[in-house]
Design a protein around this motif. Structure first.
Motif, PDB file in Angstrom:
ATOM      1  N   GLY A   1       8.991  -1.799  -7.227  1.00  0.00           N
ATOM      2  CA  GLY A   1       9.964  -2.408  -6.562  1.00  0.00           C
ATOM      3  C   GLY A   1       9.273  -3.516  -5.578  1.00  0.00           C
ATOM      4  O   GLY A   1       8.224  -4.204  -6.270  1.00  0.00           O
ATOM      5  N   ALA A   2       9.729  -3.919  -4.526  1.00  0.00           N
ATOM      6  CA  ALA A   2       9.323  -4.864  -3.654  1.00  0.00           C
ATOM      7  C   ALA A   2       7.799  -4.981  -3.107  1.00  0.00           C
ATOM      8  O   ALA A   2       7.188  -5.730  -2.999  1.00  0.00           O
ATOM      9  CB  ALA A   2      10.166  -5.086  -2.630  1.00  0.00           C
ATOM     10  N   THR A   3       7.542  -3.493  -3.106  1.00  0.00           N
ATOM     11  CA  THR A   3       6.073  -3.142  -2.855  1.00  0.00           C
ATOM     12  C   THR A   3       5.819  -2.008  -3.968  1.00  0.00           C
ATOM     13  O   THR A   3       6.676  -1.556  -4.474  1.00  0.00           O
ATOM     14  CB  THR A   3       6.089  -2.746  -1.359  1.00  0.00           C
ATOM     15  N   SER A   4       4.369  -2.042  -3.953  1.00  0.00           N
ATOM     16  CA  SER A   4       3.756  -1.030  -4.898  1.00  0.00           C
ATOM     17  C   SER A   4       4.045   0.499  -4.589  1.00  0.00           C
ATOM     18  O   SER A   4       4.265   1.492  -5.518  1.00  0.00           O
ATOM     19  CB  SER A   4       2.115  -1.032  -4.954  1.00  0.00           C
ATOM     20  N   CYS A   5       4.872   0.808  -3.542  1.00  0.00           N
ATOM     21  CA  CYS A   5       5.081   2.182  -3.266  1.00  0.00           C
ATOM     22  C   CYS A   5       6.422   2.518  -3.437  1.00  0.00           C
ATOM     23  O   CYS A   5       6.836   3.848  -3.012  1.00  0.00           O
ATOM     24  CB  CYS A   5       4.555   2.442  -1.643  1.00  0.00           C
ATOM     25  N   LYS A   6       7.103   1.627  -3.810  1.00  0.00           N
ATOM     26  CA  LYS A   6       8.610   1.801  -4.112  1.00  0.00           C
ATOM     27  C   LYS A   6       8.891   1.417  -5.597  1.00  0.00           C
ATOM     28  O   LYS A   6       8.189   0.617  -6.274  1.00  0.00           O
ATOM     29  CB  LYS A   6       9.392   0.922  -3.358  1.00  0.00           C
ATOM     30  N   SER A   7       9.807   2.200  -6.197  1.00  0.00           N
ATOM     31  CA  SER A   7      10.274   1.782  -7.601  1.00  0.00           C
ATOM     32  C   SER A   7      11.850   1.367  -7.513  1.00  0.00           C
ATOM     33  O   SER A   7      12.412   1.881  -6.452  1.00  0.00           O
ATOM     34  CB  SER A   7      10.299   3.260  -8.491  1.00  0.00           C
TER      35      SER A   7
ATOM     36  N   VAL B   1       5.416   0.829  16.853  1.00  0.00           N
ATOM     37  CA  VAL B   1       5.212  -0.341  15.964  1.00  0.00           C
ATOM     38  C   VAL B   1       5.894  -0.148  14.765  1.00  0.00           C
ATOM     39  O   VAL B   1       5.608   1.080  14.119  1.00  0.00           O
ATOM     40  CB  VAL B   1       3.710  -0.597  15.989  1.00  0.00           C
ATOM     41  N   ASN B   2       6.611  -1.060  14.467  1.00  0.00           N
ATOM     42  CA  ASN B   2       7.300  -0.928  13.059  1.00  0.00           C
ATOM     43  C   ASN B   2       6.387  -1.384  11.801  1.00  0.00           C
ATOM     44  O   ASN B   2       5.351  -1.952  12.003  1.00  0.00           O
ATOM     45  CB  ASN B   2       8.419  -2.165  13.151  1.00  0.00           C
ATOM     46  N   ASP B   3       6.552  -0.861  10.824  1.00  0.00           N
ATOM     47  CA  ASP B   3       6.013  -1.197   9.513  1.00  0.00           C
ATOM     48  C   ASP B   3       6.416  -2.510   8.951  1.00  0.00           C
ATOM     49  O   ASP B   3       7.470  -2.768   9.090  1.00  0.00           O
ATOM     50  CB  ASP B   3       6.546  -0.083   8.526  1.00  0.00           C
ATOM     51  N   PRO B   4       5.311  -3.330   8.521  1.00  0.00           N
ATOM     52  CA  PRO B   4       5.847  -4.832   8.335  1.00  0.00           C
ATOM     53  C   PRO B   4       6.669  -4.627   6.809  1.00  0.00           C
ATOM     54  O   PRO B   4       7.270  -5.687   6.799  1.00  0.00           O
ATOM     55  CB  PRO B   4       4.367  -5.198   7.993  1.00  0.00           C
TER      56      PRO B   4
ATOM     57  N   CYS C   1      -3.436  -1.285   0.646  1.00  0.00           N
ATOM     58  CA  CYS C   1      -2.209  -1.400   1.097  1.00  0.00           C
ATOM     59  C   CYS C   1      -2.126  -2.980   1.585  1.00  0.00           C
ATOM     60  O   CYS C   1      -3.038  -3.140   2.735  1.00  0.00           O
ATOM     61  CB  CYS C   1      -1.672  -0.552   2.263  1.00  0.00           C
ATOM     62  N   PRO C   2      -1.671  -3.988   1.329  1.00  0.00           N
ATOM     63  CA  PRO C   2      -1.715  -5.248   1.833  1.00  0.00           C
ATOM     64  C   PRO C   2      -1.285  -5.522   3.198  1.00  0.00           C
ATOM     65  O   PRO C   2      -1.358  -6.399   3.808  1.00  0.00           O
ATOM     66  CB  PRO C   2      -0.817  -6.124   0.875  1.00  0.00           C
ATOM     67  N   ALA C   3      -0.602  -4.629   3.671  1.00  0.00           N
ATOM     68  CA  ALA C   3      -0.029  -4.792   5.132  1.00  0.00           C
ATOM     69  C   ALA C   3      -0.911  -4.083   5.963  1.00  0.00           C
ATOM     70  O   ALA C   3      -0.764  -4.119   7.442  1.00  0.00           O
ATOM     71  CB  ALA C   3       1.241  -3.892   5.022  1.00  0.00           C
ATOM     72  N   LEU C   4      -2.254  -3.530   5.566  1.00  0.00           N
ATOM     73  CA  LEU C   4      -2.886  -2.950   6.742  1.00  0.00           C
ATOM     74  C   LEU C   4      -3.449  -3.948   7.957  1.00  0.00           C
ATOM     75  O   LEU C   4      -3.528  -3.319   8.839  1.00  0.00           O
ATOM     76  CB  LEU C   4      -4.183  -2.341   6.005  1.00  0.00           C
ATOM     77  N   ALA C   5      -3.870  -5.013   7.428  1.00  0.00           N
ATOM     78  CA  ALA C   5      -4.409  -5.964   8.405  1.00  0.00           C
ATOM     79  C   ALA C   5      -3.277  -6.255   9.773  1.00  0.00           C
ATOM     80  O   ALA C   5      -3.612  -6.163  10.608  1.00  0.00           O
ATOM     81  CB  ALA C   5      -4.944  -7.103   8.003  1.00  0.00           C
TER      82      ALA C   5
END
Length: 171
Positions: free
Chosen positions: A148-154, A18-21, A56-60
């Motif tokens: 960056g585009a997501t909280s886990c990136k800068s 499964v790919n990460d969203p 994480c907003p992608a969890l669901a």
């Protein structure tokens, strides 16, 4: 016993693919989000995942994608469990995942700050990393934005080739 082992491997392969969203070039396995797969006595496939952070907003979407993938692999009863302990760390990203990030122009994280067992220490100052440019390999980079585009990136820029790039934060 052979059928159980084959079924377990089939379920694990489906979940691992499964790919990460948010980082679709990576699988949940590549990111270290997939923590385990087992088949219960009643035949239910239980998949354990740990998100990169609890909010994480992608969890669901990850949960739904894992559920669909394991069902598509031929399993009728699937349960996807979210485990928040131990907390995910960027150290769980596989070498393959780090390679894929670099290939896609994203700087992979370095090693997460070491900590002893117990509570995570509160650090009031931002941790500063000096990621290498994933395009040219130069070490002379600057941070443009902590997010960056997501909280886990800068967001960073290479001072050598002047190309912008994202960096996955060390957690």
């Amino acid at each position: 016993m052979v059928a159980v082992t084959e079924n377990l491997e089939r379920a694990r392969t489906a979940a691992a693919a499964v790919n990460d969203p948010e980082l679709p070039m990576l699988t949940l396995h590549d990111l270290g989000i997939l923590r385990g797969v087992r088949i219960e006595e009643d035949g239910t496939v239980t998949v354990r995942i740990t998100p990169t952070y609890s909010g994480c907003p992608a969890l669901a979407e990850m949960r739904a994608d894992v559920y669909r993938a394991v069902r598509a692999a031929g399993f009728d009863r699937v349960e996807v469990r979210t485990e928040l302990s131990p907390a995910w760390t960027s150290d769980w990203i596989t070498e393959e995942g780090r390679r894929k990030l670099t290939e896609h122009g994203i700087s992979p994280p370095g090693r997460a700050p070491a900590r002893a067992d117990g509570p995570v220490p509160l650090v009031l100052l931002p941790t500063r990393t000096a990621p290498r440019c994933p395009r040219c390999g130069a070490a002379e980079t600057e941070e443009l934005s902590r997010f960056g585009a997501t909280s886990c990136k800068s967001l960073h820029r290479c001072r050598s080739c002047l190309e912008p790039f994202e960096h996955v934060k060390e957690i």
